[in-house]
Design a protein around this motif. Structure first.
Motif, PDB file in Angstrom:
ATOM      1  N   ALA A  10       0.891  -1.627   0.077  1.00  0.00           N
ATOM      2  CA  ALA A  10      -0.283   0.024  -0.232  1.00  0.00           C
ATOM      3  C   ALA A  10       0.821   1.108  -0.049  1.00  0.00           C
ATOM      4  CB  ALA A  10      -0.896   0.053   0.773  1.00  0.00           C
ATOM      5  N   GLY A  11       2.051   1.076   0.664  1.00  0.00           N
ATOM      6  CA  GLY A  11       2.647   2.073   0.936  1.00  0.00           C
ATOM      7  C   GLY A  11       3.347   1.987  -0.474  1.00  0.00           C
ATOM      8  N   MET A  12       3.452   1.552  -1.729  1.00  0.00           N
ATOM      9  CA  MET A  12       4.746   1.265  -2.431  1.00  0.00           C
ATOM     10  C   MET A  12       3.616   2.458  -3.862  1.00  0.00           C
ATOM     11  SD  MET A  12       6.321  -2.013  -3.244  1.00  0.00           S
ATOM     12  CE  MET A  12       6.672  -1.519  -4.545  1.00  0.00           C
ATOM     13  N   MET A  13       2.632   1.388  -3.973  1.00  0.00           N
ATOM     14  CA  MET A  13       0.859   2.555  -4.515  1.00  0.00           C
ATOM     15  C   MET A  13       1.010   3.654  -4.611  1.00  0.00           C
ATOM     16  SD  MET A  13      -1.615  -0.737  -4.411  1.00  0.00           S
ATOM     17  CE  MET A  13      -2.561   0.161  -5.533  1.00  0.00           C
ATOM     18  N   ALA A  14       0.752   4.066  -3.326  1.00  0.00           N
ATOM     19  CA  ALA A  14       0.564   5.211  -2.307  1.00  0.00           C
ATOM     20  C   ALA A  14       1.210   6.749  -3.120  1.00  0.00           C
ATOM     21  CB  ALA A  14      -0.062   5.632  -1.261  1.00  0.00           C
ATOM     22  N   GLN A  15       3.097   6.108  -2.835  1.00  0.00           N
ATOM     23  CA  GLN A  15       4.050   6.941  -3.123  1.00  0.00           C
ATOM     24  C   GLN A  15       4.330   7.223  -4.958  1.00  0.00           C
ATOM     25  OE1 GLN A  15       5.833   8.776  -1.442  1.00  0.00           O
ATOM     26  NE2 GLN A  15       5.001   8.212  -0.188  1.00  0.00           N
ATOM     27  N   GLN A  16       3.848   5.998  -5.262  1.00  0.00           N
ATOM     28  CA  GLN A  16       3.186   6.162  -7.277  1.00  0.00           C
ATOM     29  C   GLN A  16       2.329   7.368  -7.481  1.00  0.00           C
ATOM     30  OE1 GLN A  16       2.434   2.005  -8.778  1.00  0.00           O
ATOM     31  NE2 GLN A  16       2.955   2.934 -11.125  1.00  0.00           N
ATOM     32  N   ARG A  17       1.365   6.862  -6.801  1.00  0.00           N
ATOM     33  CA  ARG A  17       0.410   7.943  -6.620  1.00  0.00           C
ATOM     34  C   ARG A  17       0.814   9.047  -7.172  1.00  0.00           C
ATOM     35  NH1 ARG A  17      -4.631   6.570  -6.609  1.00  0.00           N
ATOM     36  NH2 ARG A  17      -5.570   8.740  -6.809  1.00  0.00           N
ATOM     37  N   ARG A  18       1.807   9.348  -5.921  1.00  0.00           N
ATOM     38  CA  ARG A  18       1.889  10.538  -6.082  1.00  0.00           C
ATOM     39  C   ARG A  18       3.085  11.091  -6.533  1.00  0.00           C
ATOM     40  NH1 ARG A  18       6.509  11.980  -0.753  1.00  0.00           N
ATOM     41  NH2 ARG A  18       6.284  14.112  -1.151  1.00  0.00           N
ATOM     42  N   GLN A  19       4.225  10.059  -7.340  1.00  0.00           N
ATOM     43  CA  GLN A  19       5.349  10.934  -8.685  1.00  0.00           C
ATOM     44  C   GLN A  19       4.020  10.514  -9.542  1.00  0.00           C
ATOM     45  OE1 GLN A  19       8.111  11.236  -8.419  1.00  0.00           O
ATOM     46  NE2 GLN A  19       8.708   9.355  -7.947  1.00  0.00           N
ATOM     47  N   GLU A  20       3.256  10.217  -9.672  1.00  0.00           N
ATOM     48  CA  GLU A  20       2.550  10.914 -10.196  1.00  0.00           C
ATOM     49  C   GLU A  20       1.974  12.144 -10.733  1.00  0.00           C
ATOM     50  OE1 GLU A  20      -0.311   7.431 -10.839  1.00  0.00           O
ATOM     51  OE2 GLU A  20       1.172   5.768 -11.825  1.00  0.00           O
ATOM     52  N   THR A  21       1.605  12.316  -9.846  1.00  0.00           N
ATOM     53  CA  THR A  21       1.148  13.715  -9.575  1.00  0.00           C
ATOM     54  C   THR A  21       2.192  14.525  -9.933  1.00  0.00           C
ATOM     55  OG1 THR A  21      -0.730  12.465  -7.940  1.00  0.00           O
ATOM     56  CG2 THR A  21      -0.191  15.300  -7.857  1.00  0.00           C
ATOM     57  N   LEU A  22       3.201  14.470  -9.100  1.00  0.00           N
ATOM     58  CA  LEU A  22       4.017  15.588  -9.117  1.00  0.00           C
ATOM     59  C   LEU A  22       4.908  15.649 -10.632  1.00  0.00           C
ATOM     60  CD1 LEU A  22       6.553  14.637  -6.513  1.00  0.00           C
ATOM     61  CD2 LEU A  22       5.285  16.523  -6.016  1.00  0.00           C
ATOM     62  N   SER A  23       4.896  14.893 -11.027  1.00  0.00           N
ATOM     63  CA  SER A  23       5.248  14.662 -12.186  1.00  0.00           C
ATOM     64  C   SER A  23       4.424  15.087 -13.239  1.00  0.00           C
ATOM     65  CB  SER A  23       5.396  12.628 -13.172  1.00  0.00           C
ATOM     66  OG  SER A  23       6.023  12.632 -12.307  1.00  0.00           O
ATOM     67  N   ASN A  24       2.611  15.296 -13.210  1.00  0.00           N
ATOM     68  CA  ASN A  24       1.941  15.985 -13.922  1.00  0.00           C
ATOM     69  C   ASN A  24       2.240  17.406 -13.718  1.00  0.00           C
ATOM     70  OD1 ASN A  24       0.112  15.752 -16.000  1.00  0.00           O
ATOM     71  ND2 ASN A  24      -1.035  17.401 -14.595  1.00  0.00           N
ATOM     72  N   ASN A  25       2.614  17.733 -12.826  1.00  0.00           N
ATOM     73  CA  ASN A  25       3.016  19.397 -12.113  1.00  0.00           C
ATOM     74  C   ASN A  25       4.654  19.606 -13.386  1.00  0.00           C
ATOM     75  OD1 ASN A  25       0.934  19.317  -9.930  1.00  0.00           O
ATOM     76  ND2 ASN A  25       2.263  18.957  -8.578  1.00  0.00           N
ATOM     77  N   ILE A  26       4.906  18.910 -13.125  1.00  0.00           N
ATOM     78  CA  ILE A  26       6.054  19.057 -13.585  1.00  0.00           C
ATOM     79  C   ILE A  26       6.496  19.032 -15.183  1.00  0.00           C
ATOM     80  CG2 ILE A  26       8.547  18.170 -14.427  1.00  0.00           C
ATOM     81  CD1 ILE A  26       8.642  19.855 -12.308  1.00  0.00           C
ATOM     82  N   ALA A  27       5.430  18.397 -15.580  1.00  0.00           N
ATOM     83  CA  ALA A  27       5.125  18.688 -17.046  1.00  0.00           C
ATOM     84  C   ALA A  27       4.089  19.973 -17.573  1.00  0.00           C
ATOM     85  CB  ALA A  27       3.950  17.570 -17.617  1.00  0.00           C
ATOM     86  N   ASN A  28       3.710  20.291 -16.605  1.00  0.00           N
ATOM     87  CA  ASN A  28       3.416  22.353 -16.589  1.00  0.00           C
ATOM     88  C   ASN A  28       3.188  23.058 -16.388  1.00  0.00           C
ATOM     89  OD1 ASN A  28       0.079  20.290 -18.113  1.00  0.00           O
ATOM     90  ND2 ASN A  28       0.410  19.048 -16.942  1.00  0.00           N
ATOM     91  N   ALA A  29       5.031  22.772 -15.942  1.00  0.00           N
ATOM     92  CA  ALA A  29       5.193  23.861 -15.335  1.00  0.00           C
ATOM     93  C   ALA A  29       5.412  25.337 -16.013  1.00  0.00           C
ATOM     94  CB  ALA A  29       6.834  23.603 -14.642  1.00  0.00           C
ATOM     95  N   LEU A  30       5.134  24.659 -17.069  1.00  0.00           N
ATOM     96  CA  LEU A  30       5.126  26.465 -18.627  1.00  0.00           C
ATOM     97  C   LEU A  30       3.878  26.599 -18.672  1.00  0.00           C
ATOM     98  CD1 LEU A  30       7.948  26.032 -20.677  1.00  0.00           C
ATOM     99  CD2 LEU A  30       7.893  27.164 -18.413  1.00  0.00           C
ATOM    100  N   THR A  31       2.658  25.924 -18.445  1.00  0.00           N
ATOM    101  CA  THR A  31       1.331  26.002 -19.012  1.00  0.00           C
ATOM    102  C   THR A  31       1.012  27.257 -18.318  1.00  0.00           C
ATOM    103  OG1 THR A  31       1.325  23.612 -19.391  1.00  0.00           O
ATOM    104  CG2 THR A  31      -0.609  25.150 -18.706  1.00  0.00           C
ATOM    105  N   PRO A  32       0.447  27.903 -18.540  1.00  0.00           N
ATOM    106  CA  PRO A  32      -0.091  29.107 -18.567  1.00  0.00           C
ATOM    107  C   PRO A  32      -1.537  29.265 -17.486  1.00  0.00           C
ATOM    108  CG  PRO A  32       0.608  29.810 -21.106  1.00  0.00           C
ATOM    109  CD  PRO A  32      -0.136  28.732 -20.111  1.00  0.00           C
ATOM    110  N   GLY A  33      -1.144  29.511 -16.354  1.00  0.00           N
ATOM    111  CA  GLY A  33      -1.772  29.518 -14.874  1.00  0.00           C
ATOM    112  C   GLY A  33      -2.509  28.212 -14.575  1.00  0.00           C
ATOM    113  N   TYR A  34      -1.604  27.062 -15.145  1.00  0.00           N
ATOM    114  CA  TYR A  34      -1.878  25.523 -14.109  1.00  0.00           C
ATOM    115  C   TYR A  34      -1.735  25.951 -12.776  1.00  0.00           C
ATOM    116  CZ  TYR A  34      -0.456  20.918 -13.247  1.00  0.00           C
ATOM    117  OH  TYR A  34      -0.291  20.176 -12.697  1.00  0.00           O
ATOM    118  N   LYS A  35      -2.927  25.376 -11.996  1.00  0.00           N
ATOM    119  CA  LYS A  35      -2.519  25.157 -10.858  1.00  0.00           C
ATOM    120  C   LYS A  35      -1.911  23.488 -10.279  1.00  0.00           C
ATOM    121  CE  LYS A  35      -4.553  29.545 -10.761  1.00  0.00           C
ATOM    122  NZ  LYS A  35      -3.045  29.980 -10.402  1.00  0.00           N
TER     123      LYS A  35
END
Length: 274
Positions: A10-35
């Motif tokens: 369960a800990g591994m799955m949670a950190q994988q989901r968290r990693q996916e969220t952080l990766s999406n944030n990095i991918a949209n770092a230059l998107t105007p108005g992205y939160k």
């Protein structure tokens, strides 16, 4: 021991989901108005462990009374409960393009409140966005980069018939023969909005539509033309969080390896028939 497998997994799955969220944030770092999204972790309900025993009562026939003694509670791991957007104001970047607009939060009466441009998606439904990277289509209407109509205060598409117009700080598009107020919606709790992708947000089907910000005398805002609001992603902090999530994933992985070695020894050595 098997419960430990589930806890570490369960800990591994949670950190994988968290990693996916952080990766999406990095991918949209230059998107105007992205939160940026924030993954919230929550532990599974604790389990109460009790020891089942029985006491002998000294009688002629012998009598045993069952008893239960509380040992304590045990936790079975964590999971990602939800991802919540952070609606903090992003910095402004000047572009010099007439159709670019940046929303700037002023005084908002609600701590979780935020303001949005209103647009109309391909199905004719009202959506909300912070991305003011607009343009003018072939028919002279103000649209988003995805081709969605930008709406005015009355919910109608805005026709500019070109890029020769100015936008006041109050959100009024000033054309040669008319003044059209931009549709700027206010949400007292922006966390209730559902992220759809392409920078769009929506309400639940039974919640109607957001009111125009001008209807709330306690809410103030401004629009800066020829500028865009940057995303509020802190790339340095996000990279640090990604490394942390990776290390925690590795730690849970090593726990599973240790359990696997223990099970191997229990099955192939301790329980070996002679």
């Amino acid at each position: 021991m098997l419960r430990g497998y589930y806890t570490a997994t369960a800990g591994m799955m949670a950190q994988q989901r968290r990693q996916e969220t952080l990766s999406n944030n990095i991918a949209n770092a230059l998107t105007p108005g992205y939160k940026q999204d924030q993954a919230t972790l929550k532990s599974f309900p604790e389990l109460l462990i009790q020891r089942m025993e029985s006491n002998n009562v000294p009688t002629s026939r012998g009598f045993r009374v069952p008893t239960q003694n509380t040992v304590g509670s045990i936790n079975t791991g964590v999971y990602v409960q939800e991802t919540i957007p952070d609606f903090a104001q992003g910095g402004l970047r000047e572009t010099g393009i007439t159709t670019d607009m940046a929303l700037v939060n002023g005084t908002l009466p609600d701590e979780e409140g935020s303001i949005f441009f209103t647009v109309q998606n391909g199905d004719g439904e009202v959506r909300y966005t912070r991305n003011g990277n607009f343009t003018v289509d072939g028919q002279g209407f103000l649209v988003s980069n995805e081709g969605y109509y930008v709406l005015d205060q009355d919910g109608n598409p805005i026709e500019t018939d070109g890029q020769e117009f100015t936008v006041s700080a109050e959100g009024n598009i000033q054309l040669p023969n008319q003044v059209t107020p931009l549709g700027v919606a206010y949400s007292p709790n922006a966390n209730q909005l559902i992220k759809e992708g392409e920078g769009l947000y929506r309400l639940e089907a039974d919640q109607g539509a957001l009111d125009d910000v001008r209807a709330n005398p306690d809410a103030t805002f401004s629009i800066v033309q020829r500028s865009l609001e940057n995303s509020n992603v802190d790339t340095n902090q996000t990279m640090t969080d990604m490394m942390q999530a990776y290390r925690m994933f590795e730690a849970n992985q090593k726990v599973i390896q240790a359990y696997d070695q223990s099970m191997d020894k229990a099955v192939n050595e301790i329980a070996r028939l002679r």
